[in-house]
Structures are given as C-alpha cells and as structure tokens.
Scaffold this active site. Sequence first.
Site, PDB file in Angstrom:
ATOM      1  N   GLU A  79      -6.557   5.113   7.952  1.00  0.00           N
ATOM      2  CA  GLU A  79      -6.468   6.367   7.777  1.00  0.00           C
ATOM      3  C   GLU A  79      -7.531   7.139   7.065  1.00  0.00           C
ATOM      4  OE1 GLU A  79      -2.609   5.618   5.369  1.00  0.00           O
ATOM      5  OE2 GLU A  79      -1.698   5.134   7.495  1.00  0.00           O
ATOM      6  N   SER A 136       3.520  -2.053  10.460  1.00  0.00           N
ATOM      7  CA  SER A 136       4.974  -2.226  10.327  1.00  0.00           C
ATOM      8  C   SER A 136       5.489  -3.815  10.091  1.00  0.00           C
ATOM      9  CB  SER A 136       5.374  -2.006  12.040  1.00  0.00           C
ATOM     10  OG  SER A 136       4.883  -0.709  12.292  1.00  0.00           O
ATOM     11  N   HIS A 166      -9.546   1.627   5.115  1.00  0.00           N
ATOM     12  CA  HIS A 166      -8.265   1.803   5.640  1.00  0.00           C
ATOM     13  C   HIS A 166      -8.436   2.909   6.944  1.00  0.00           C
ATOM     14  CE1 HIS A 166      -4.035   2.678   6.428  1.00  0.00           C
ATOM     15  NE2 HIS A 166      -3.684   1.587   5.779  1.00  0.00           N
ATOM     16  N   LYS A 213       0.313   4.180  -0.231  1.00  0.00           N
ATOM     17  CA  LYS A 213      -0.451   5.444   0.272  1.00  0.00           C
ATOM     18  C   LYS A 213      -0.095   6.675  -0.546  1.00  0.00           C
ATOM     19  CE  LYS A 213      -0.064   3.252   4.708  1.00  0.00           C
ATOM     20  NZ  LYS A 213       0.060   3.097   6.245  1.00  0.00           N
ATOM     21  N   ASN A 263       0.879  -1.103   0.081  1.00  0.00           N
ATOM     22  CA  ASN A 263       0.005  -0.106  -0.011  1.00  0.00           C
ATOM     23  C   ASN A 263       0.888   1.079  -0.128  1.00  0.00           C
ATOM     24  OD1 ASN A 263      -1.618   1.897   0.465  1.00  0.00           O
ATOM     25  ND2 ASN A 263      -2.357   1.389   2.419  1.00  0.00           N
ATOM     26  N   GLU A 272      -5.573  -4.626  10.637  1.00  0.00           N
ATOM     27  CA  GLU A 272      -4.216  -3.649  10.919  1.00  0.00           C
ATOM     28  C   GLU A 272      -4.547  -3.008  12.190  1.00  0.00           C
ATOM     29  OE1 GLU A 272      -2.558  -2.573   6.947  1.00  0.00           O
ATOM     30  OE2 GLU A 272      -3.943  -0.898   7.179  1.00  0.00           O
ATOM     31  N   GLY A 275       2.672  -0.938   4.302  1.00  0.00           N
ATOM     32  CA  GLY A 275       2.749   0.348   3.982  1.00  0.00           C
ATOM     33  C   GLY A 275       4.409   0.734   3.483  1.00  0.00           C
ATOM     34  N   GLY A 334       2.917   2.171  10.945  1.00  0.00           N
ATOM     35  CA  GLY A 334       3.830   3.415  10.630  1.00  0.00           C
ATOM     36  C   GLY A 334       4.682   3.650  11.756  1.00  0.00           C
TER      37      GLY A 334
END
Length: 254
Positions: A111, A217, A109, A24, A22, A178, A238, A184
């Site tokens: 985010e 991560s 997601h 992003k 991903n 997730e 990510g 992250g």
Amino acid sequence: MHLVALLFLTELSVRKIVIAGNWKMFKTQAESKEFLEGFLPSLVDTPQDREVLLCVPFTDLNLLSQSLHGSRVNLGAQNVHWEDNGAYTGEISAPMLTEIGVRYVIVGHSERRQYFGETDETVNLRLKAAQKHGLTPILCVGETKQQRDAGETESIITNQLQKDLVGVDQNNLIIAYEPIWAIGTGDTCETIEANRVIGLIRTQLNNPNVTIQYGGSVKPNNVDQIMAQPEIDGALVGGASLEPASFARIVNYQ
Ligand code: 13P
C-alpha cells in the site's frame, strides 16, 4: 542420512514463528483499548514459541506500549524514515519509535509502494535505518495480479529482494510475502503456491533462518492450513487482526 535429517530439523527449529497484525489506518486509542480488553485474555494458552505482534497507527503506539507492558505481545509501527530527524513533514524516525518501546516496523508494504510512492531505493534506506536503531523490520514483497498472470512473479520478487536488501543485515529481518491481489480481497493465495514462493524467497537469502511470513486474506478459517506449510513461518494479518476473537483464533492456530 541421519545427520542430514538432524541438520534439517535443527535448521527448521531456529526459524522463529511470528504472527503479526497490521491494523493499517484503523483504530483510535479508545478502539485499541477495547480491542486489548478482548484480545489479551485469549493468549493464556498460546504456545510460548510464537511471537505475537501488533503493528498499529502512530497515534496508538504510546498507549499500546504502556498497555502491552508485561504482556507477551510486541509492538510494531507501519513505517519509519531513514533519517534520525530533519525537515520531513509527516514522517517518523527510528529513535522516536524505539524511545516508546516499539520493536518492529513494517517496511515497503504494497500500500505504501502503490499509493505513496515508495520505491525499492527508499525501502532499502528505511530497512537500514530501522536496523541501525535496533528495530526489526518486516520487509513486504509481492506481485500484482497482472504480473502474476504475465508469469512475472519470480522475477518481480527476486528483483525486489535484490534491491531492497543491499547492505541489510539478514540476522535481524523478517520478510512477508504478500501477493497484492490477495490483500483485502478474500482471495487467499493457494497455500501450496504461497509455500512455493516463500521457498523461492529463501533461496535468495544468505541467512536460512530468516522468518518469512505469508500475508493476504489470512483468516481464522484458513490459518491452520497456511501455518501447516513447511516454508511459512508466520502471518501478516490485515482485516482479520482488527477483531479480538478473530485475531486470537489466528494467533492460536492449530
Ligand atoms: P488482509 O489480511 O486484510 O488481506 O491484509 C493483508 C495485509 O496487507 C497485511 O499487511
């Protein structure tokens, strides 16, 4: 006893392994081209039963669709609207994605839920629209640190699944667990714990063969351990998917 073991193995073998990057909001077209030059040659020995996929920004999709043609890497988007077209400034529809060869799409997601007002209701609409047009959605679920510390992980995830999956076809679906606190941060969820929560997610589904990924991560140095867990069928990656050698090591996990 033998029959039970055989049935168990048969069930395991039907679940597809999917390793997805991903990106992003990273990479211009020039940067994606450079990535592919480094990444694609690393896939020659990747076992055929692993699905490899890149979920990239909208502006990179067309270029990647052409560059990935004939390769073993599939293409995914990071969001999709529930209408085919309309006055929805800034959104993209499923027919626009499928027209250029996109096959997967990330939906819900954290985010998008945290920063862009995504709700379980809109997640549900997006999932159904993606499926209606033949896209395979990757539904993301997960708890915050606060929710985990309050002992709410199970209830949060069960609640997300119940709302998000109303009317959704579980024969064309990937789920990514997730945990938000692991995204992250370098603070990977303990593999045993990720395996436990993914097992819990599986008990909520009516199709036992849904691929369930772990995300948060995932790195070259922990992917082998993560993928060794029996419930974990893949990874949604990510940061470590942005660099060719690092994502290649993840895709080629041992
Ligand atoms: P990181 O791998 O950078 O933690 O991101 C995980 C993620 O959000 C993938 O969708």
